[in-house]
Write a protein that holds these residues in place. Sequence first.
Motif, PDB file in Angstrom:
ATOM      1  N   HIS A  12       8.788   2.715  -1.968  1.00  0.00           N
ATOM      2  CA  HIS A  12       7.927   2.505  -0.800  1.00  0.00           C
ATOM      3  C   HIS A  12       6.460   2.403  -1.234  1.00  0.00           C
ATOM      4  O   HIS A  12       5.656   3.313  -0.995  1.00  0.00           O
ATOM      5  CB  HIS A  12       8.154   3.604   0.242  1.00  0.00           C
ATOM      6  CG  HIS A  12       9.511   3.524   0.849  1.00  0.00           C
ATOM      7  ND1 HIS A  12       9.914   2.439   1.599  1.00  0.00           N
ATOM      8  CD2 HIS A  12      10.576   4.345   0.769  1.00  0.00           C
ATOM      9  CE1 HIS A  12      11.174   2.595   1.968  1.00  0.00           C
ATOM     10  NE2 HIS A  12      11.598   3.752   1.470  1.00  0.00           N
ATOM     11  N   HIS A  58       3.447   3.192   0.871  1.00  0.00           N
ATOM     12  CA  HIS A  58       3.035   4.582   1.084  1.00  0.00           C
ATOM     13  C   HIS A  58       2.757   5.310  -0.223  1.00  0.00           C
ATOM     14  O   HIS A  58       2.808   6.535  -0.294  1.00  0.00           O
ATOM     15  CB  HIS A  58       4.078   5.310   1.945  1.00  0.00           C
ATOM     16  CG  HIS A  58       3.968   4.860   3.361  1.00  0.00           C
ATOM     17  ND1 HIS A  58       4.339   3.587   3.744  1.00  0.00           N
ATOM     18  CD2 HIS A  58       3.440   5.458   4.452  1.00  0.00           C
ATOM     19  CE1 HIS A  58       4.062   3.426   5.018  1.00  0.00           C
ATOM     20  NE2 HIS A  58       3.519   4.543   5.475  1.00  0.00           N
ATOM     21  N   GLY A  97       2.169  10.299   5.193  1.00  0.00           N
ATOM     22  CA  GLY A  97       2.841   9.514   4.157  1.00  0.00           C
ATOM     23  C   GLY A  97       4.268   9.173   4.555  1.00  0.00           C
ATOM     24  O   GLY A  97       4.570   8.884   5.712  1.00  0.00           O
ATOM     25  N   ARG A  98       5.147   9.254   3.557  1.00  0.00           N
ATOM     26  CA  ARG A  98       6.564   8.931   3.779  1.00  0.00           C
ATOM     27  C   ARG A  98       7.199  10.086   4.568  1.00  0.00           C
ATOM     28  O   ARG A  98       7.270  11.210   4.070  1.00  0.00           O
ATOM     29  CB  ARG A  98       7.219   8.792   2.399  1.00  0.00           C
ATOM     30  CG  ARG A  98       8.543   8.101   2.360  1.00  0.00           C
ATOM     31  CD  ARG A  98       9.028   7.986   0.923  1.00  0.00           C
ATOM     32  NE  ARG A  98       9.221   9.288   0.324  1.00  0.00           N
ATOM     33  CZ  ARG A  98      10.344  10.002   0.423  1.00  0.00           C
ATOM     34  NH1 ARG A  98      11.382   9.534   1.061  1.00  0.00           N
ATOM     35  NH2 ARG A  98      10.426  11.185  -0.143  1.00  0.00           N
ATOM     36  N   ILE A  99       7.681   9.820   5.766  1.00  0.00           N
ATOM     37  CA  ILE A  99       8.209  10.905   6.605  1.00  0.00           C
ATOM     38  C   ILE A  99       9.490  11.494   5.988  1.00  0.00           C
ATOM     39  O   ILE A  99       9.790  12.677   6.132  1.00  0.00           O
ATOM     40  CB  ILE A  99       8.454  10.416   8.056  1.00  0.00           C
ATOM     41  CG1 ILE A  99       7.145   9.833   8.643  1.00  0.00           C
ATOM     42  CG2 ILE A  99       8.965  11.551   8.942  1.00  0.00           C
ATOM     43  CD1 ILE A  99       5.943  10.746   8.600  1.00  0.00           C
ATOM     44  N   VAL A 105       1.105   7.132  15.138  1.00  0.00           N
ATOM     45  CA  VAL A 105       0.015   6.860  14.190  1.00  0.00           C
ATOM     46  C   VAL A 105      -1.158   6.304  14.975  1.00  0.00           C
ATOM     47  O   VAL A 105      -0.999   5.305  15.686  1.00  0.00           O
ATOM     48  CB  VAL A 105       0.408   5.771  13.151  1.00  0.00           C
ATOM     49  CG1 VAL A 105      -0.553   5.799  11.971  1.00  0.00           C
ATOM     50  CG2 VAL A 105       1.848   5.883  12.711  1.00  0.00           C
ATOM     51  N   THR A 132       2.784   1.666  13.529  1.00  0.00           N
ATOM     52  CA  THR A 132       4.148   1.525  13.001  1.00  0.00           C
ATOM     53  C   THR A 132       5.015   2.769  13.242  1.00  0.00           C
ATOM     54  O   THR A 132       6.063   2.927  12.582  1.00  0.00           O
ATOM     55  CB  THR A 132       4.085   1.222  11.490  1.00  0.00           C
ATOM     56  OG1 THR A 132       3.252   2.209  10.875  1.00  0.00           O
ATOM     57  CG2 THR A 132       3.513  -0.141  11.217  1.00  0.00           C
ATOM     58  N   VAL A 158      19.386  10.066   4.532  1.00  0.00           N
ATOM     59  CA  VAL A 158      17.990  10.008   4.997  1.00  0.00           C
ATOM     60  C   VAL A 158      17.719   8.637   5.612  1.00  0.00           C
ATOM     61  O   VAL A 158      17.591   7.641   4.903  1.00  0.00           O
ATOM     62  CB  VAL A 158      16.984  10.252   3.839  1.00  0.00           C
ATOM     63  CG1 VAL A 158      15.560  10.325   4.389  1.00  0.00           C
ATOM     64  CG2 VAL A 158      17.319  11.515   3.066  1.00  0.00           C
ATOM     65  N   ASP A 169      14.909   6.799   7.286  1.00  0.00           N
ATOM     66  CA  ASP A 169      13.459   6.993   7.357  1.00  0.00           C
ATOM     67  C   ASP A 169      12.814   5.620   7.475  1.00  0.00           C
ATOM     68  O   ASP A 169      12.876   4.834   6.525  1.00  0.00           O
ATOM     69  CB  ASP A 169      12.992   7.698   6.066  1.00  0.00           C
ATOM     70  CG  ASP A 169      11.479   7.760   5.969  1.00  0.00           C
ATOM     71  OD1 ASP A 169      10.814   7.798   7.020  1.00  0.00           O
ATOM     72  OD2 ASP A 169      10.969   7.803   4.826  1.00  0.00           O
ATOM     73  N   ALA A 209       9.803   2.786   9.505  1.00  0.00           N
ATOM     74  CA  ALA A 209       8.803   2.368  10.472  1.00  0.00           C
ATOM     75  C   ALA A 209       9.549   1.733  11.645  1.00  0.00           C
ATOM     76  O   ALA A 209      10.672   1.253  11.484  1.00  0.00           O
ATOM     77  CB  ALA A 209       7.886   1.328   9.825  1.00  0.00           C
ATOM     78  N   LYS A 224       3.768  -4.163   3.560  1.00  0.00           N
ATOM     79  CA  LYS A 224       4.482  -5.361   3.105  1.00  0.00           C
ATOM     80  C   LYS A 224       3.690  -6.618   3.473  1.00  0.00           C
ATOM     81  O   LYS A 224       3.712  -7.607   2.748  1.00  0.00           O
ATOM     82  CB  LYS A 224       5.895  -5.399   3.672  1.00  0.00           C
ATOM     83  CG  LYS A 224       6.722  -4.287   3.047  1.00  0.00           C
ATOM     84  CD  LYS A 224       8.198  -4.351   3.328  1.00  0.00           C
ATOM     85  CE  LYS A 224       8.898  -3.249   2.548  1.00  0.00           C
ATOM     86  NZ  LYS A 224       9.713  -2.361   3.364  1.00  0.00           N
ATOM     87  N   ASN A 254      -1.755  11.234  12.169  1.00  0.00           N
ATOM     88  CA  ASN A 254      -0.356  11.317  12.595  1.00  0.00           C
ATOM     89  C   ASN A 254      -0.154  12.534  13.486  1.00  0.00           C
ATOM     90  O   ASN A 254      -0.825  13.570  13.318  1.00  0.00           O
ATOM     91  CB  ASN A 254       0.589  11.478  11.394  1.00  0.00           C
ATOM     92  CG  ASN A 254       0.937  10.187  10.681  1.00  0.00           C
ATOM     93  OD1 ASN A 254       1.072  10.153   9.469  1.00  0.00           O
ATOM     94  ND2 ASN A 254       1.104   9.116  11.420  1.00  0.00           N
ATOM     95  N   GLY A 262      19.148   5.969   2.522  1.00  0.00           N
ATOM     96  CA  GLY A 262      18.745   6.893   1.456  1.00  0.00           C
ATOM     97  C   GLY A 262      19.192   6.402   0.086  1.00  0.00           C
ATOM     98  O   GLY A 262      18.593   6.757  -0.937  1.00  0.00           O
ATOM     99  N   GLU A 279      16.680   4.088  -1.967  1.00  0.00           N
ATOM    100  CA  GLU A 279      15.596   4.887  -2.537  1.00  0.00           C
ATOM    101  C   GLU A 279      16.067   5.605  -3.805  1.00  0.00           C
ATOM    102  O   GLU A 279      15.338   5.692  -4.797  1.00  0.00           O
ATOM    103  CB  GLU A 279      15.087   5.918  -1.515  1.00  0.00           C
ATOM    104  CG  GLU A 279      14.225   5.352  -0.401  1.00  0.00           C
ATOM    105  CD  GLU A 279      15.000   4.660   0.716  1.00  0.00           C
ATOM    106  OE1 GLU A 279      16.248   4.629   0.662  1.00  0.00           O
ATOM    107  OE2 GLU A 279      14.357   4.141   1.649  1.00  0.00           O
TER     108      GLU A 279
END
Length: 356
Positions: A42, A45, A119-121, A141, A160, A177, A179, A181, A189, A267, A312, A315
């Motif tokens: 990601h 982020h 950041g990355r939730i 956000v 997002t 996971v 996760d 937007a 992107k 946030n 997940g 990632e």
Amino acid sequence: MITVAHDALEDLVTEMIGRAGSNPEEARQVAHNLVEANLLGHDSHGVGLTAQYMRHARTGTLTVNGHVSLVADNGVYLLLDGNMAYGQVTGGEAMQLGLDRARTAGAAIVGLRNTHHLGRIGAWGEICAREGFISIHFVNVIGHKPIVAPHGGAEARYSTNPYCTAVPATDKNPMFVLDMATSRVAFGKARVAYNAGKEMIEGALIDHHGLPTRNAAVMFEEPRGALTSFGQHKGYGLALLGEILGAALLGGPVTDPVHEGKDTICNNMLTVIIDPKGFGADIPFASSIDAMLGYVTSARPGEGVDKVRVPGEPERETGADRRANGVPVDPGTWALLVEAGVEAGMDRHDFDGIAV
Ligand code: NAD
């Protein structure tokens, strides 16, 4: 592409965040979180946010060395104010307080309002899942111009607003996971496409007339267009829940014209922490997940796809590759990092020395 070993990149960003006023522990926490986002694929982020964070620290729209403060404590409910401190700090503090409460009360509903960028939730969901708890996160956000158009709208009105649910690992499956937007693609992107002069995928952007476009310039040049929501009206509805549950319910700021003029990222996040044994220790939760995922992922892959994956999994795959082979950083992002570091008094050689 420039490639950098993840540990060297983390040391570099720790130095940069430290020079923006953070104590060593905070600087390390922020850098670790950003590099982890790069490791997991990601880049939107990841370390590309460093210069922006440093600017926010300098202008005071981010509170360095800040922490959460307790606003309300009512049974399973905990309300925290993030005091616009680093989300990498407040997010961790909120999860620890929530997990402590869930261990004694069986569940916790944690509101974290007014924090700088989380950041990355998924990072927060993973903390809960590692401790054996399910967590659900609704987030909004604000703090800058809106960038996503409501479904049916021809201009941006919100951002997002991410959504995440993490579920602990079972005997046969790693943690689940989801996760994401709620926009069709993450804003980062569009930046990557814009910097590279490439077209975006179909359906991700509209221009200022509200018409579909593949030109990412509409996000960076006047007249501005907007990102679209994922899944049309469905992603839009989920994004609004980020506003309603992630912010309005907590007394946090919702998207509105007042907050558009600021140069920061704020946030607000609702986290629901659930004990998987809450409905009874005899419920075969984990084995049901294993059976279901085994069946679902046994589907014949479509053309051009090697296998059916679970949220997940991409990632984890990217993480294994980048840990071994280094983190790719695009030249535009690298130039911004070098510029911000040199401006903060670092030597250009500190950067050249670790880039391959
Ligand atoms: P994405 O589209 O890359 O992935 C979304 C989800 O889909 C992930 O859970 C991923 O594991 C899953 N997925 C991807 N490919 C898959 C496949 N082939 N099969 C099964 N599952 C698959 O993510 P995104 O929407 O671009 O979001 C990127 C990050 O940005 C997230 O970490 C999010 O939390 C973060 N974010 C943060 C904010 C903020 O304000 N803090 C705002 C927006 C997004």
